[in-house]
Design an enzyme around this catalytic site. Structure first.
Site, PDB file in Angstrom:
ATOM      1  N   ASP A 376       3.623  -2.187  -9.054  1.00  0.00           N
ATOM      2  CA  ASP A 376       2.781  -1.565 -10.083  1.00  0.00           C
ATOM      3  C   ASP A 376       3.064  -0.068 -10.073  1.00  0.00           C
ATOM      4  OD1 ASP A 376      -0.068  -2.178 -11.634  1.00  0.00           O
ATOM      5  OD2 ASP A 376       0.137  -0.123 -10.887  1.00  0.00           O
ATOM      6  N   ASP A 427       2.619  -1.881 -16.808  1.00  0.00           N
ATOM      7  CA  ASP A 427       3.507  -1.272 -15.819  1.00  0.00           C
ATOM      8  C   ASP A 427       3.596  -2.134 -14.563  1.00  0.00           C
ATOM      9  OD1 ASP A 427       0.946  -0.960 -14.988  1.00  0.00           O
ATOM     10  OD2 ASP A 427       1.063   1.197 -14.589  1.00  0.00           O
TER      11      ASP A 427
END
Ligand code: C2E
Ligand code: CA
Ligand code: CA
Length: 771
Positions: A376, A427
């Protein structure tokens, strides 16, 4: 119903009806011919009967004539003394029989009767030595007399056989045919025969045709459509034969049976043949087509075989083949698209779930391992907000490309199966690494983190984006995909918490900490703040050492968990929405304590209160603060609200407007922990801010002797914007002096005092003043 059955249902009745019609026509014709044939046969038999009959009849006639003309009878009658006269007559008859019939077996009898009808002579050609004249012959003699006939012919039809007899009268004197008037003086000669050949033939015909035989004296007209034959045996004497109706009936029934058999057999054979042909040339290719299409739908085959034949079915098959080929291609394409992330061209979440489930199933069979790397990006939102989504997109594309490159290169080094990177969402990325050790997986994690070692550089520039990575391994960290994902996610979350650009491996320990976190969360939700929360105060001093104010710091003594440090529970409270309750309690408590603190430290005293950055934007919070200050009648400029630097990332929530509103109310605004985030000082000075608090880390850095000018520069910049500076975490005298030299307005830290309960402040203050 399948085509074969349908074809059968269609053709079977047609075949059957056709055969039945043909059979009907055949029956009509055949029955007529049978009737004709039988009639013909009957006629032939009748002719034969006639011929046999005539043979005997002619014999009787001829013999009588020969008797009249010859001498034998005359001698018999005249020469009564001749003892051989009987013998001679007998011989005469016998030789006549032998001559006529070529044998002596025929039954012929001869009787001669005198005027009184007494029998003068009787002989019969039979085996009976005691034979006597028969009644029929006697009656015939009487009839001659009574009916005054010179010649009588009779035929008696009996069940055991027939008798044919003829009698003549002869004048007793002339021995010739008498005049009718003289019949009293006449002899009668009667000859009879049993027409054995006729009888036998008649019996045969009777049996053959199961016929009724009738002798009549007139001709009977035959009826149409009925077997019947009639033949004239003599003048006024006819033989009629009527075969039994069942005779023809049986023949026709037989014909019917044969035809029925032919209909059934023919239908069956034709049906079977037609069915075979239809199946071979029509339904089998269609069934094959159907079968193959079914197999396609059940994924047993890719496409149907393109048939070669040049008929409709062949063309249909080829069209299906081509159609499916196109369908398949476009399906493959859309399937590929549905599995590919449009932005990064990495396989997407759907593809990940599909691939990972498959790999886990394989690994279960082969007892191998799979590593799952959950990645992440940190601060990606910041890039998006600050530089726009286009830059954010480009950054994600660049990250995806590098991620792919790096895992491919590393996999080659490990000699591992090809790992795959997926974009889960926003993301978040996931890498699947089959068959590698944890060490190897960690090495790959390090390589990935290395990409972000100093933020992220790519063609559009340098961005403060890092990555947090969590690693979980099948099967030790979870047997199901969802377990693995959530554990890798947990590890990633842990990495994020422990600072940016870190990796964490899922472990039981980590899970335990997570459980602890969850425990804290539930306890926080249910606690009574008055019972478990207290406030500590940490003094803040001016350059001259006098007390500027205090920062209120929250302490939690949980009944169940014991002391829980704010660093641990505040972020949990923030991320779960319990922060408002806490902030309000702190504000309330601090405002209550303010008069006491003012009394202790003097007029100039200011109180700093920490506010969760999650509070930003909350109108309710402002309202409650307003109410609180009105109730306590405290001048708001004595209150400093500390908000961490990261709020700056929260532009969307109109943080600046919200801060301005607080400022307008009279509160002072301090930016806390400055130096830990990524906001530059240049940006910060544009915000509605009164104070900037340099974070302990920053303070540590700028108080190194060689960075002294930096410290001064930073402080001057703030001063230039009329922002005062608080240095946090001052732990040494050296730091204290350096910061004074750099012009830092206020200081706070263990060097001055540790946070303490309000009750300890007085004693501390006394000691402080004396030191
Ligand atoms: P903060 O606002 O930055 O508070 C300063 C923290 O640094 C305090 O930790 C304080 O004890 C510590 N500190 C100050 N000087 C020194 C020093 O010289 N050396 C060392 N080692 N530490 C020093 P504390 O009290 O554990 O608080 C931690 C964080 O918890 C606070 O950081 C703040 O972010 C949060 N927090 C504390 N109380 C509250 C509160 O009432 N409301 C909210 N929202 N957050 C709070
Ligand atoms: Ca603070
Ligand atoms: Ca701080």
């Amino acid at each position: 119903m399948n085509l074969n059955k349908r074809a059968s249902f269609l053709i079977l009745p047609i075949i059957f009806v056709s055969y039945a019609l043909a059979a009907l026509v055949a029956y009509e014709q055949q029955s007529q011919s049978i009737q004709k044939l039988e009639q013909h046969k009957l006629n032939l038999r009748l002719s034969a009967l006639h011929s046999e009959f005539s043979t005997y009849d002619r014999f009787l006639d001829a013999y009588l004539v020969s008797l009249l003309e010859g001498e034998t009878l005359e001698n018999f009658i005249r020469d009564t003394s001749n003892i051989y006269r009987d013998r001679m007559l007998t011989n005469n008859l016998e030789s006549a029989i032998e001559r006529y019939f070529n044998n002596l077996t025929e039954f012929i009898s001869l009787a001669v009767l005198d005027e009184n009808d007494d029998v003068l002579f009787y002989i019969e050609n039979s085996t009976d030595p005691f034979s006597t004249i028969r009644d029929e012959q006697l009656r015939l003699a009487e009839n001659i007399q009574e009916e005054k006939k010179l010649n009588i012919w009779e035929h008696h039809f009996q069940s055991h056989g027939t008798i044919m007899q003829q009698g003549i009268a002869i004048d007793s004197r002339t021995l010739t045919t008498p005049l009718i008037v003289q019949l009293e003086d006449t002899y009668k000669v009667i000859i009879a025969a049993k027409p054995s050949a006729f009888d036998t033939l008649l019996k045969e015909v009777q049996q053959e045709f199961q016929a009724i035989v009738v002798f009549t004296d007139k001709y009977n007209q035959p009826q149409a459509n009925k077997l019947y034959a009639n033949i004239q045996l003599k003048s006024n004497y006819y033989l009629g034969i009527t075969p039994s109706p069942s005779y023809l009936g049986n023949l026709l029934a037989n014909l019917k049976q044969r035809l029925l058999f032919i209909v059934i057999l023919g239908s069956l054979i034709t049906f079977t043949l037609l069915q075979l042909l239809i199946r071979k040339f029509i339904t089998a290719p269609i069934s094959q087509l159907d079968q193959q299409l079914t197999e396609i739908t059940t994924h047993e085959r890719q496409n149907i075989d393109a048939p070669q034949s040049d008929d409709e079915i062949g063309r249909l098959g080829r069209k299906f083949h081509n159609l499916y080929e196109q369908l398949h291609q476009s399906y493959q394409k859309s399937h590929q698209q549905s599995r590919t992330d449009a932005l990064t061209q990495l396989p997407n979440r759907a593809a990940f779930y599909e691939t990972a489930s498959h790999q886990i199933a394989e690994a279960e069979k082969s007892e191998s391992v799979i590593s799952l790397i959950y990645l992440d990006l940190d601060n990606f939102k910041f890039v998006n907000d600050k530089y726009g989504h286009e830059v954010g997109d480009k950054l994600l594309q660049a990250v995806a490309l590098r991620l792919n490159n790096i895992i491919n290169i590393t996999a080659k080094k490990f000699d591992a199966e090809l790992p795959q990177a997926f974009r889960l969402s926003g993301d978040e990325f996931i890498v699947l690494l089959p068959n590698v050790s944890t060490e190897q997986a960690l090495k790959l994690c390090e390589k990935i983190l290395h990409l972000f070692a100093d933020g992220y550089h790519f063609e559009l520039g340098h961005f403060p984006v890092t990555a947090s990575i969590g690693l979980a391994t099948y099967p030790q960290d979870g047997h199901t995909l969802s377990q693995l994902i959530s554990n890798a996610d947990l590890a990633m979350y842990q990495a994020k918490k422990s600072g940016k650009n870190k990796q964490a491996v899922y472990s039981k320990e980590l899970a335990k900490r997570d459980r602890q976190r969850k425990e804290i969360e539930t306890k926080l939700k249910n606690l009574n703040p008055d019972k478990e929360f207290t406030l500590n105060y940490m003094p803040i001093i001016n350059q001259d050492g006098s007390i500027k104010g205090c920062e209120a710091l929250l302490r939690w003594h949980s009944k169940e968990l014991g002391f829980v440090p704010p660093d641990l529970f505040i972020p949990i409270a923030e991320s779960t929405g319990i922060f408002e309750k806490i902030d309000l309690w702190v504000a309330c408590k601090a405002l209550n304590d303010l008069p006491e603190l003012g009394e202790l430290f003097g007029e100039q005293f200011e109180l700093s209160i920490n506010i969760s950055s999650a509070e930003i934007g909350s109108e309710r919070f402002i309202k409650t603060l307003k109410k609180l200050s009105t109730n306590t009648q405290i001048p708001l400029n004595k209150i400093i609200l500390e908000i961490t630097e990261t709020f700056a990332l929260n532009q969307e929530q109109n943080a600046l407007g919200w801060l301005s509103e607080l400022q307008k109310l009279g509160f002072q605004i301090a930016i806390d922990d400055f130096g830990t985030g990524y906001t530059s000082l240049m940006q910060m000075v544009d915000y509605p801010v009164d104070i900037i608090k340099f974070d302990r880390e920053l303070v540590n850095r700028i108080t190194l002797p060689e960075k002294q000018t930096l410290a001064k520069g930073l402080v001057d910049l703030c001063h230039f914007q009329e922002i005062t500076v608080v240095a946090e975490g001052v732990e040494t005298e050296e730091q204290h002096n350096l910061l004074i030299e750099a012009g830092c307005d206020f200081q706070q830290g263990y060097y001055i005092a540790k946070p303490m309960p309000i009750s300890d402040l007085e004693q501390w203050f006394t000691e402080y003043q004396n030191s």
